[in-house]
Design an enzyme around this catalytic site. Structure first.
Site, short mmCIF file in Angstrom:
data_model
loop_
_atom_site.label_atom_id
_atom_site.label_comp_id
_atom_site.label_asym_id
_atom_site.label_seq_id
_atom_site.Cartn_x
_atom_site.Cartn_y
_atom_site.Cartn_z
N ASP A 85 8.63 -4.74 1.63
CA ASP A 85 7.91 -3.47 1.72
C ASP A 85 6.53 -3.60 1.07
O ASP A 85 5.73 -4.42 1.49
CB ASP A 85 8.78 -2.37 1.10
CG ASP A 85 8.28 -0.97 1.32
OD1 ASP A 85 8.59 -0.40 2.38
OD2 ASP A 85 7.57 -0.44 0.44
N ARG A 86 6.22 -2.82 0.04
CA ARG A 86 4.91 -2.93 -0.61
C ARG A 86 4.68 -4.34 -1.13
O ARG A 86 3.58 -4.89 -1.03
CB ARG A 86 4.79 -1.94 -1.78
CG ARG A 86 5.12 -0.51 -1.47
CD ARG A 86 4.31 0.03 -0.31
NE ARG A 86 2.89 0.09 -0.61
CZ ARG A 86 1.95 0.38 0.30
NH1 ARG A 86 2.29 0.59 1.56
NH2 ARG A 86 0.68 0.43 -0.04
N HIS A 146 4.89 9.74 4.59
CA HIS A 146 4.43 9.47 3.23
C HIS A 146 3.16 8.64 3.22
O HIS A 146 2.35 8.75 2.29
CB HIS A 146 5.53 8.77 2.44
CG HIS A 146 5.96 7.45 3.01
ND1 HIS A 146 6.48 7.31 4.27
CD2 HIS A 146 5.93 6.19 2.47
CE1 HIS A 146 6.76 6.04 4.50
NE2 HIS A 146 6.43 5.34 3.44
N TYR A 174 -0.67 3.17 -2.32
CA TYR A 174 -0.63 3.58 -0.92
C TYR A 174 -2.01 3.96 -0.40
O TYR A 174 -2.36 3.66 0.75
CB TYR A 174 0.34 4.76 -0.74
CG TYR A 174 1.76 4.31 -0.49
CD1 TYR A 174 2.24 4.18 0.80
CD2 TYR A 174 2.62 4.02 -1.54
CE1 TYR A 174 3.55 3.77 1.05
CE2 TYR A 174 3.92 3.62 -1.32
CZ TYR A 174 4.38 3.50 -0.02
OH TYR A 174 5.66 3.08 0.22
N HIS A 194 16.86 -0.63 5.32
CA HIS A 194 15.56 -1.08 4.83
C HIS A 194 15.70 -1.90 3.56
O HIS A 194 14.98 -2.87 3.35
CB HIS A 194 14.68 0.14 4.58
CG HIS A 194 13.32 -0.18 4.03
ND1 HIS A 194 12.38 -0.93 4.71
CD2 HIS A 194 12.73 0.15 2.84
CE1 HIS A 194 11.29 -1.04 3.99
NE2 HIS A 194 11.47 -0.40 2.85
#
Length: 292
Positions: A107-108, A152, A212, A272
């Site tokens: 992910d990030r 988001h 983000y 996920h």
């Protein structure tokens, strides 16, 4: 509250001016650095890291702005750029004597790993990215009502102020939403770990939003410049993903192949949070990667 991985030694590692990272290390052998995703901390790697530590040096990191790592104010546009966060990781590995290492991110953390692979090809020997697309491709595939799955991303892309205020007003509900919606097997994130994630995120709203926001601003600029220049990942790359392409109308392997000529792309039948839901598959894929 559960905040550490049993059997791992913990260190605070200075990586930049006034920034130190929380780093856990165990095992011996060739190094593999593991970077977490959202809304998590390094604890998401607890099963995979313990497995890898049997024959590798497993180095597990809380990213800048997350967990027990420092959370500098976003005083500059690049404070939370993936370029700066990638430099943190290279510095952290070097602090343990590793100038070259395999790198896996979820992910990030996968976006940080991707940037590290582009910016530091001499340091990253092998690269794994879990359940993410490169930033430019991510924005390109989100369109119409299907983009609601990434609401988001749009919220936290807004200028400073409102996103932080809205999320802080209901932080536990906001972050728990993703833990609930993105997990196929809720038992994979037991209550003590879930509570640790929520505690960590509650204390890091400004830095998480800044991370983000960077993905909608400076990270786009950096990735766009690399795409225009024809930059490629020169190391072996493994990508593990859910079948997001079927839902959103894109071919994930083709998008990744444009960046990674030496690509092993796999669709994984897990939620996920696959490193927690199917750690055996993830650990095996990482072992296969470093043998390439």
């Amino acid at each position: 509250m559960t905040r550490t991985i049993p059997g791992f030694d913990y260190h605070r590692v200075p990586v930049a001016d006034e920034v130190a990272l929380n780093v856990a290390v165990a095992g011996s052998g060739s190094p593999i650095v593991l970077l977490h995703g959202f809304p998590q901390t390094h604890l998401m790697w607890r099963h995979v890291a313990a497995d890898l530590a049997a024959d590798h040096t497993a180095i597990v990191v809380d990213l800048r702005g997350y967990g027990d790592s420092d959370k500098p104010a976003a005083a500059r546009t690049d404070t939370y750029s993936k370029r700066r966060m990638a430099a943190d990781i290279v510095a952290a590995a070097a602090a343990f004597g590793h100038d070259r290492f395999a790198l896996a991110g979820h992910d990030r953390g996968a976006l940080v790993a991707f940037r590290a692979g582009l910016d530091h090809p001499g340091a990253v020997s092998h690269l794994a990215c879990l359940d993410v697309l490169p930033t430019l491709d991510m924005w390109d595939v989100l369109h119409g009502v299907t983009a609601a799955v990434g609401f988001h991303l749009y919220l936290m892309a807004q200028p400073p102020g409102l996103p932080e205020q809205m999320i802080s007003a209901g932080a536990d509900a906001f972050f728990a939403f993703f833990l609930d919606q993105w997990t196929k097997d809720p038992a994979a994130i037991p209550p003590p770990v879930r509570a640790a994630y929520l505690d960590a995120c509650r204390d890091a709203v400004p830095s998480i939003v800044a991370d983000y926001r960077a993905s909608a601003t400076i990270d786009v600029d950096h990735d766009g410049a690399d795409r225009a220049a024809g930059a490629r990942l020169t190391m072996p790359v493994t990508v593990l993903q859910q079948d997001w392409g079927a839902a959103l109308g894109y071919e994930a392997a083709a998008l990744w192949s444009a960046w990674a000529p030496d690509l092993d792309h796999r669709t994984v039948d897990a939620g996920h949070f696959m490193a927690e839901e199917d750690p055996e598959t993830v650990a095996a894929a990482l072992r296969e990667l470093v043998r390439r």
